[in-house]
Write a protein that holds these residues in place. Structure first.
Motif, PDB file in Angstrom:
ATOM      1  N   UNK A   1       0.905  -1.229  -0.075  1.00 60.46           N
ATOM      2  CA  UNK A   1      -0.085  -0.055   0.032  1.00 60.46           C
ATOM      3  C   UNK A   1       0.928   1.245   0.026  1.00 60.46           C
ATOM      4  N   UNK A   2       1.927   1.359   0.674  1.00 55.59           N
ATOM      5  CA  UNK A   2       2.809   2.338   0.902  1.00 55.59           C
ATOM      6  C   UNK A   2       3.436   2.890  -0.456  1.00 55.59           C
ATOM      7  N   UNK A   3       3.908   1.767  -1.013  1.00 51.90           N
ATOM      8  CA  UNK A   3       4.474   1.998  -2.439  1.00 51.90           C
ATOM      9  C   UNK A   3       3.432   2.341  -3.461  1.00 51.90           C
ATOM     10  N   UNK A   4       2.305   1.816  -3.585  1.00 52.51           N
ATOM     11  CA  UNK A   4       1.140   2.325  -4.461  1.00 52.51           C
ATOM     12  C   UNK A   4       0.840   3.809  -4.048  1.00 52.51           C
ATOM     13  N   UNK A   5       0.846   4.233  -2.720  1.00 50.12           N
ATOM     14  CA  UNK A   5       0.127   5.280  -2.455  1.00 50.12           C
ATOM     15  C   UNK A   5       1.448   6.293  -2.923  1.00 50.12           C
ATOM     16  N   UNK A   6       2.678   6.145  -2.665  1.00 50.34           N
ATOM     17  CA  UNK A   6       3.744   6.888  -3.366  1.00 50.34           C
ATOM     18  C   UNK A   6       3.705   7.129  -4.765  1.00 50.34           C
ATOM     19  N   UNK A   7       3.327   5.904  -5.278  1.00 48.58           N
ATOM     20  CA  UNK A   7       3.301   6.086  -6.856  1.00 48.58           C
ATOM     21  C   UNK A   7       1.888   6.734  -7.379  1.00 48.58           C
ATOM     22  N   UNK A   8       1.006   6.684  -6.638  1.00 49.74           N
ATOM     23  CA  UNK A   8      -0.349   7.373  -7.172  1.00 49.74           C
ATOM     24  C   UNK A   8      -0.163   8.781  -6.935  1.00 49.74           C
ATOM     25  N   UNK A   9       0.517   9.285  -5.832  1.00 50.29           N
ATOM     26  CA  UNK A   9       0.558  10.639  -5.253  1.00 50.29           C
ATOM     27  C   UNK A   9      -0.423  10.514  -4.334  1.00 50.29           C
ATOM     28  N   UNK A  10      -0.974   9.501  -3.630  1.00 55.39           N
ATOM     29  CA  UNK A  10      -1.987   9.536  -2.467  1.00 55.39           C
ATOM     30  C   UNK A  10      -1.176   9.928  -1.309  1.00 55.39           C
ATOM     31  N   UNK A  11       0.238   9.431  -1.407  1.00 56.22           N
ATOM     32  CA  UNK A  11       1.093   9.948  -0.181  1.00 56.22           C
ATOM     33  C   UNK A  11       2.342  10.655  -0.958  1.00 56.22           C
ATOM     34  N   UNK A  12       2.948  11.161  -0.321  1.00 62.41           N
ATOM     35  CA  UNK A  12       3.836  12.177  -0.735  1.00 62.41           C
ATOM     36  C   UNK A  12       4.869  12.348   0.058  1.00 62.41           C
ATOM     37  N   UNK A  13       6.338  12.135  -0.706  1.00 63.26           N
ATOM     38  CA  UNK A  13       7.547  12.250  -0.073  1.00 63.26           C
ATOM     39  C   UNK A  13       8.513  12.636  -1.147  1.00 63.26           C
ATOM     40  N   UNK A  14       9.423  13.490  -0.948  1.00 60.46           N
ATOM     41  CA  UNK A  14      10.366  14.226  -1.929  1.00 60.46           C
ATOM     42  C   UNK A  14      10.905  12.825  -2.766  1.00 60.46           C
ATOM     43  N   UNK A  15      11.476  11.956  -1.810  1.00 57.33           N
ATOM     44  CA  UNK A  15      12.303  10.670  -2.545  1.00 57.33           C
ATOM     45  C   UNK A  15      11.397   9.647  -3.092  1.00 57.33           C
ATOM     46  N   UNK A  16      10.538   9.489  -2.062  1.00 53.41           N
ATOM     47  CA  UNK A  16       9.721   8.103  -2.383  1.00 53.41           C
ATOM     48  C   UNK A  16       8.866   8.455  -3.632  1.00 53.41           C
ATOM     49  N   UNK A  17       8.231   9.641  -3.678  1.00 53.17           N
ATOM     50  CA  UNK A  17       7.348   9.882  -4.796  1.00 53.17           C
ATOM     51  C   UNK A  17       8.123   9.925  -6.155  1.00 53.17           C
ATOM     52  N   UNK A  18       9.368  10.053  -6.217  1.00 54.38           N
ATOM     53  CA  UNK A  18      10.283   9.984  -7.518  1.00 54.38           C
ATOM     54  C   UNK A  18      10.513   8.436  -7.662  1.00 54.38           C
ATOM     55  N   UNK A  19      10.836   7.789  -6.920  1.00 50.67           N
ATOM     56  CA  UNK A  19      11.348   6.310  -7.124  1.00 50.67           C
ATOM     57  C   UNK A  19      10.336   5.343  -7.116  1.00 50.67           C
ATOM     58  N   UNK A  20       9.236   5.664  -6.753  1.00 48.03           N
ATOM     59  CA  UNK A  20       8.040   4.703  -6.630  1.00 48.03           C
ATOM     60  C   UNK A  20       7.324   5.102  -8.213  1.00 48.03           C
TER      61      UNK A  20
END
Lengths: 79, 79
Positions: free
Chosen positions: A41-60
């Protein structure tokens, strides 16, 4: 999910999360043994933008569903 | 931060995260030994709305900065 493929993919995660799942920087979480469903869920949320983090939003962003399942299985498998 | 106060406050977290920091439901993360800075940021982000989760957005809302620091210290202290 394929733990070995997850381990190979995790080379790009290791600077922050370690190949042992123990975080190398204070702001990153430890992932060793983490619940697989939570990691997916964390990776899917970073990928979709539902969860935001400078690094993780990029790499996911470029991760496929298979990549995400394999990475979650790998980090879950660590103790 | 005060680990004992964090433990007392964690009574409201235990149904999902356990008093031992080992999650009791598959969609919740294990918290035992998690990085303190990461835990503080997670709680602050749930409280502010920067991070969204049906359960966590509700329970983080009334937490004070002290509550957050104490909870993070408590879960970080577990092994």
């Amino acid at each position: 999910a394929d733990v070995a493929k997850g381990r190979a993919k995790a080379v790009q995660c290791q600077a922050c999360h370690g190949m042992d799942g123990v975080a190398k920087i204070p702001e990153a979480p430890n992932l060793a043994g983490q619940n697989e469903d939570y990691l997916i869920k964390a990776l899917k949320d970073f990928k979709s933008g539902a969860r935001q983090n400078d690094m993780m939003s990029l790499v996911a962003k470029p991760l496929s569903d298979d990549d995400i399942a394999n990475l979650a299985a790998f980090y879950h498998s660590l103790r």
